[in-house]
Scaffold this motif. Structure first.
Motif, mmCIF file in Angstrom:
data_model
loop_
_atom_site.group_PDB
_atom_site.id
_atom_site.type_symbol
_atom_site.label_atom_id
_atom_site.label_comp_id
_atom_site.label_asym_id
_atom_site.label_seq_id
_atom_site.Cartn_x
_atom_site.Cartn_y
_atom_site.Cartn_z
ATOM 1 N N PHE A 36 0.837 -1.197 0.000
ATOM 2 C CA PHE A 36 0.000 0.000 0.000
ATOM 3 C C PHE A 36 0.874 1.251 0.000
ATOM 4 C CE2 PHE A 36 -2.259 3.243 2.627
ATOM 5 C CZ PHE A 36 -3.240 3.564 1.696
ATOM 6 N N ARG A 38 0.961 4.832 0.911
ATOM 7 C CA ARG A 38 0.187 5.732 1.761
ATOM 8 C C ARG A 38 0.378 7.204 1.407
ATOM 9 N NH1 ARG A 38 1.241 4.970 7.795
ATOM 10 N NH2 ARG A 38 0.276 7.007 7.859
ATOM 11 N N VAL A 45 -7.671 6.111 -2.956
ATOM 12 C CA VAL A 45 -7.537 4.878 -2.184
ATOM 13 C C VAL A 45 -8.841 4.094 -2.195
ATOM 14 C CG1 VAL A 45 -7.251 3.978 0.182
ATOM 15 C CG2 VAL A 45 -5.716 5.762 -0.684
ATOM 16 N N SER A 47 -10.218 1.163 0.306
ATOM 17 C CA SER A 47 -9.846 0.480 1.548
ATOM 18 C C SER A 47 -10.850 -0.617 1.886
ATOM 19 C CB SER A 47 -9.732 1.476 2.704
ATOM 20 O OG SER A 47 -10.891 2.270 2.810
ATOM 21 N N PHE A 85 -5.952 -0.469 -0.024
ATOM 22 C CA PHE A 85 -5.567 -0.711 1.369
ATOM 23 C C PHE A 85 -6.250 -2.006 1.789
ATOM 24 C CE2 PHE A 85 -6.358 -0.029 5.987
ATOM 25 C CZ PHE A 85 -5.045 0.087 6.406
ATOM 26 N N SER A 524 -7.300 1.309 10.511
ATOM 27 C CA SER A 524 -7.126 2.626 9.896
ATOM 28 C C SER A 524 -6.253 3.554 10.721
ATOM 29 C CB SER A 524 -8.495 3.285 9.667
ATOM 30 O OG SER A 524 -9.295 2.508 8.799
ATOM 31 N N LEU A 532 -2.783 8.166 8.297
ATOM 32 C CA LEU A 532 -3.377 6.980 7.673
ATOM 33 C C LEU A 532 -4.896 7.025 7.790
ATOM 34 C CD1 LEU A 532 -3.046 4.186 6.346
ATOM 35 C CD2 LEU A 532 -2.902 3.221 8.660
ATOM 36 N N ARG A 535 -6.630 8.930 5.226
ATOM 37 C CA ARG A 535 -6.534 8.398 3.858
ATOM 38 C C ARG A 535 -7.427 7.187 3.618
ATOM 39 N NH1 ARG A 535 -2.015 10.940 1.632
ATOM 40 N NH2 ARG A 535 -0.608 11.816 3.211
ATOM 41 N N VAL A 536 -7.863 6.499 4.683
ATOM 42 C CA VAL A 536 -8.576 5.231 4.456
ATOM 43 C C VAL A 536 -9.936 5.139 5.138
ATOM 44 C CG1 VAL A 536 -6.392 4.022 4.153
ATOM 45 C CG2 VAL A 536 -7.482 4.021 6.406
#
Length: 854
Positions: A36, A38, A45, A47, A85, A524, A532, A535-536
């Motif tokens: 992944f 990041r 992304v 996830s 992810f 997450s 992080l 982002r997810v």
């Protein structure tokens, strides 16, 4: 970032499926193919909240089935340009692990024992005489065994080809999970969503723990109705007695009332009066309640504290007293409840419910209060889903989290969350709504076990050393994770543990779902890795089985709604069960499971994945080695067809214009690509596979045979055929890549750089631009070729046998004309006749050059 792998540009002489899993699993890991990145933004992304499988021995083929579904979706999204992810978790706390550790090491946990740092489990475990160990020793054994299981699980997942980023693994008992679970609980408690309450609790006497509503299942259980006389009410039609029918006469000393329906004319004169219990002579009121069933038994029932969940409802709504008689061990308590005479109760004290029932029935016979003999029946009884004995209802103090079971506004908000979620398939939302709307109480999250996330609170002790449960001491979030059994609370020293004016730890751990329900937040990086998390989360996908919609999915929605104010993910992809040949669900408890490693080694992982991907979303699927064999045949055909196509070499020149048959094939492939893409966008991986496979066999059986002769030439026709073949192979490998990752990667490496799994998903546009052809050409010519083969087969001739004359007539002959040379070459046709017929369907006449052999 993944490394760009150079291509070999060579085709092996004898391509084989054998050993591909080991080669490519190692390459993917070494090159970081699924690592992944990041640095991507949330919009870039995709996830996935991957289900953490329970680490309690071994995986079975049902896991392979559902996890393959998830992997096809992950691979598709990666090829669509999203940074995926895709972590993997291990659900390693809770009862399954404890039971496995107990049996494996021959131990039992005794929290009263001190920790022994030198403890070694018995060399020869004796299940009848298990070694007693401290809680810390026991949890260390749990961690030791689950670590071994997790290695085996990861090896199997790698062999299966899951495109997981193996640097993102987590466990539901690791430090991050414990901290997240405790943090969420403390915040629930601070907002009033988590609370401590004493009351009737569903209790498993085997495991010695409370059980939540979501963990219940009904099982048929033998029993008997006993018709028993209670002392009558003077001046009524029941002066000589009132007869009730019950399957649990041992609970007569726990009886606090008799109940009948308010409209039942037989018992209206008794409402507000009292009757007396047989044997014990305790006065109990006769009350009215709408849940009483006039047509069941005698129409009047005893309310005991507590025989079943209806007793709890009656007790709560009618504000009745409590007379508990069942202990946590499933035996009758040594002392009678208040108001119950000790003499007759002594006959029952300390007995199991079965023995107490037998003894009390005999006492009723002797007293003349048993009317006739017990009438045997079979009835549904509540069980803990992992238990072996019927549940009891005992009075305990437990922790709960509000889930809408007693709050109409919260319940409606959670129903609405379910409507926001995209369900695949859509009808699974009904199961969610039915569960939420049928809740009978809040979520009981505390468990009287050992290997789990501890409840992060302590209680101050009064002057006599008794816990003050009304004033729990919460852990400081900065100290998480904590274990109250070994850590002191804020403001106290360890020396004050268990002493007057000191403190005592809450002895319980959290339900396993209280941890698993936070998997979206845990993976997450909630409150641990803000970058992080941004982002997810919220995540894109929750894949899971349909039977845990009521537990894992609902509990996750509850936690995210309360803590984050959002859904934890946008989509839920629901898998069905795997059924054995008798159409029964495969499960370890039934002993009908198939372990997958032998299948993967015998048939190849791609073949097993093919079978799994054939199970439609949300649909139960039978285990079928026949379909696995079909999958292996498909993988082998991909190898062989690819070897043929690439063996033709590059086209001698770029075709100025594609031959009509080649353009037709590419146009047909463009439509297939569009169909597969639409299917994947709708989370229907099965339909995507079916579209690609259907075309592939038509491509091999018809198109390859039709263009084979032309492709060997060196003119424009050959250039067109070779370019079309390579274009089709390129697209087909990408269409099959989510399902058959090993064979597609192997072939891709023969002629393309990098990984097929990082290549772009094909688009209809790229094919349409290459050859805007008429799909009808290939379809019509293939139909004619099949008729030629049918004629040869009926005559029992070789497919290479010559056809003296081939006549094709009908309105669609114009579609055949551009490919007549290819058709004659493929069918070994000497004379070819086309006759246009405006109104007629396609008609094919085949005259063979020789008759069938005698």
């Amino acid at each position: 970032m993944t490394q760009q792998r150079p291509h070999r540009a060579t085709v092996p002489d004898r391509p084989s499926l054998d050993g591909l899993e080991a080669v490519w699993a190692a390459r993917w890991d070494g090159e970081g193919t699924y690592r992944f990145d990041r640095s991507k933004t949330r919009d870039e992304v995709y996830s996935i909240d991957t289900p953490p499988p329970t680490v309690s021995g071994s995986l079975h083929v049902g896991h392979v089935f559902s996890y393959t579904h998830t992997d096809t979706l992950a691979r598709y999204r990666r090829m669509r340009g999203r940074e995926v992810f895709y972590p993997m978790g291990w659900d390693d706390n809770g009862l399954p692990t404890e039971r496995r550790v107990q049996n494996h090491f021959g131990v039992r946990c005794d929290p009263s024992l001190p920790y022994d740092p030198a403890f070694t489990p018995p060399a020869a475990p004796d299940p009848k005489r298990p070694a007693r160990v401290s809680r810390r020793n026991f949890t260390e054994l749990c961690e030791r065994l689950t670590a071994e299981d997790e290695k085996a699980f990861e090896e199997l997942w790698r062999h299966l080809g899951l495109s997981v980023d193996w640097s993102l693994t987590y466990a539901t008992i690791d430090a991050a999970s414990r901290a997240a679970s405790q943090r969420a609980f403390l915040r629930n408690m601070a907002r009033g969503e988590a609370y401590l309450a004493e009351g009737p609790t569903l209790w498993d006497v085997t495991f010695g723990t409370a059980v939540a509503q979501a963990e219940l299942e009904d099982r048929e259980w033998p029993g008997a109705f006993h018709r028993i006389r209670f002392g009558g009410a003077p001046g009524t039609a029941h002066e000589d007695g009132v007869f009730i029918e019950t399957t649990r006469p041992e609970l007569i000393p726990a009886c606090v009332a008799l109940v009948a329906h308010p409209d039942d004319e037989r018992y209206r004169p008794l409402f507000g009066r009292t009757v007396t219990t047989p044997i014990f002579g305790v006065p109990v009121p006769v009350v009215a309640h709408r849940l009483a069933e006039p047509g069941k038994g005698s129409g009047i029932a005893m309310i005991c504290t507590f025989g079943d969940v209806t007793d709890v409802v009656w007790w709560r709504e009618l504000d009745l007293p409590t007379r508990p008689v069942i202990g946590w061990d499933g035996r009758l308590l040594p002392e009678p409840p208040d108001g119950v005479p000790a003499g007759p109760y002594a006959e029952l004290a300390g007995k199991t419910t079965h023995s107490a029932r037998e003894r009390l029935v005999q006492m009723l016979r002797d007293s003349g209060d048993l009317d006739g003999e017990p009438r045997k029946i079979s009835r549904p009884v509540k069980f803990y889903e992992k238990g072996d004995r019927p549940l009891e209802i005992v009075t305990t103090r437990q922790w709960y989290i509000r889930n809408g079971g007693r709050d109409a506004a919260l319940r409606e908000a959670l129903v609405e969350r379910g409507r926001e979620l995209e369900w695949h398939p859509p009808h699974m939302r009904v199961r969610y709504e039915n569960w939420v709307q049928g809740l009978a109480g809040d979520w009981l999250i505390s468990r009287q076990r050992f290997f789990g996330v501890p409840i992060p609170v302590w209680y101050p002790l009064d002057s006599e050393g008794r816990p003050i449960h009304e004033s729990p001491i919460a852990a400081d979030e900065r100290s998480l994770p904590v274990d109250p059994a070994s850590d002191a609370p804020p403001g106290y020293a360890e020396e004050q543990r268990g002493k007057p004016f000191g403190f005592a730890a809450d002895p319980d751990v959290m339900d396993t779902w209280a941890t698993s329900s936070l998997s979206p937040q845990t993976v997450s990086g909630w409150e641990r890795d803000p970058d992080l998390f941004a982002r997810v989360f919220p995540m894109d996908l929750r894949p899971q089985a349909h039977e845990i919609i009521r537990t894992w999915l609902f509990a996750s929605v509850v936690r995210a709604h309360l803590e984050n104010g959002v859904l934890p993910w946008r989509h839920a992809a629901i898998s069905g069960w795997i059924l054995d040949p008798d159409r029964k669900k495969m499960s370890k408890s039934k002993g009908n499971v198939v372990t997958p490693m032998a299948l993967l080694q015998e048939y190849g992982s791609d073949a097993v994945r093919y079978w799994a991907a054939g199970g439609r979303p949300g649909t139960d699927t039978a285990f079928d080695t026949g379909q696995i064999k079909v999958g292996r045949r498909l993988a082998i055909k991909i190898l062989n067809a690819s070897k043929f196509v690439l063996g033709l070499g590059e086209a001698p020149a770029e075709p100025g214009e594609f031959h009509a048959l080649d353009a037709s094939m590419l146009a047909r492939l463009a439509a297939v690509t569009e169909e597969a893409t639409a299917a994947f966008e709708g989370y229907d991986y099965t339909r995507a596979l079916e579209a690609a496979e259907r075309f592939f066999w038509e491509f091999c059986d018809d198109y390859l045979e039709l263009v084979k002769a032309r492709a060997y030439g060196d003119d424009e026709g050959a250039a067109s055929a070779r370019a079309a073949l390579r274009t089709a192979l390129d697209v087909l490998l990408r269409l099959f890549a989510p399902f058959l990752p090993f064979v597609t990667e192997e072939v891709w490496s023969w002629w393309r750089p990098g990984s097929v799994h990082r290549a772009a998903w094909p688009s209809p546009a790229e094919l349409g631009a290459a050859a805007p052809g008429d799909p009808g050409v290939l379809a019509t010519v293939s139909e004619v070729l099949r008729e030629v083969r049918k004629a040869k087969s009926s005559a029992k001739l070789s497919m290479r046998a010559e056809v003296a004359r081939l006549s094709v007539a009908g309105a669609s002959v114009a579609l055949v004309r551009p490919a007549q040379d290819d058709l004659c070459a493929a069918g070994a046709v000497e004379e070819f006749v086309l006759r246009h017929d405006e109104d007629g369907d396609l008609r094919v006449e085949v005259t063979l050059a020789q008759a069938a052999p005698a």
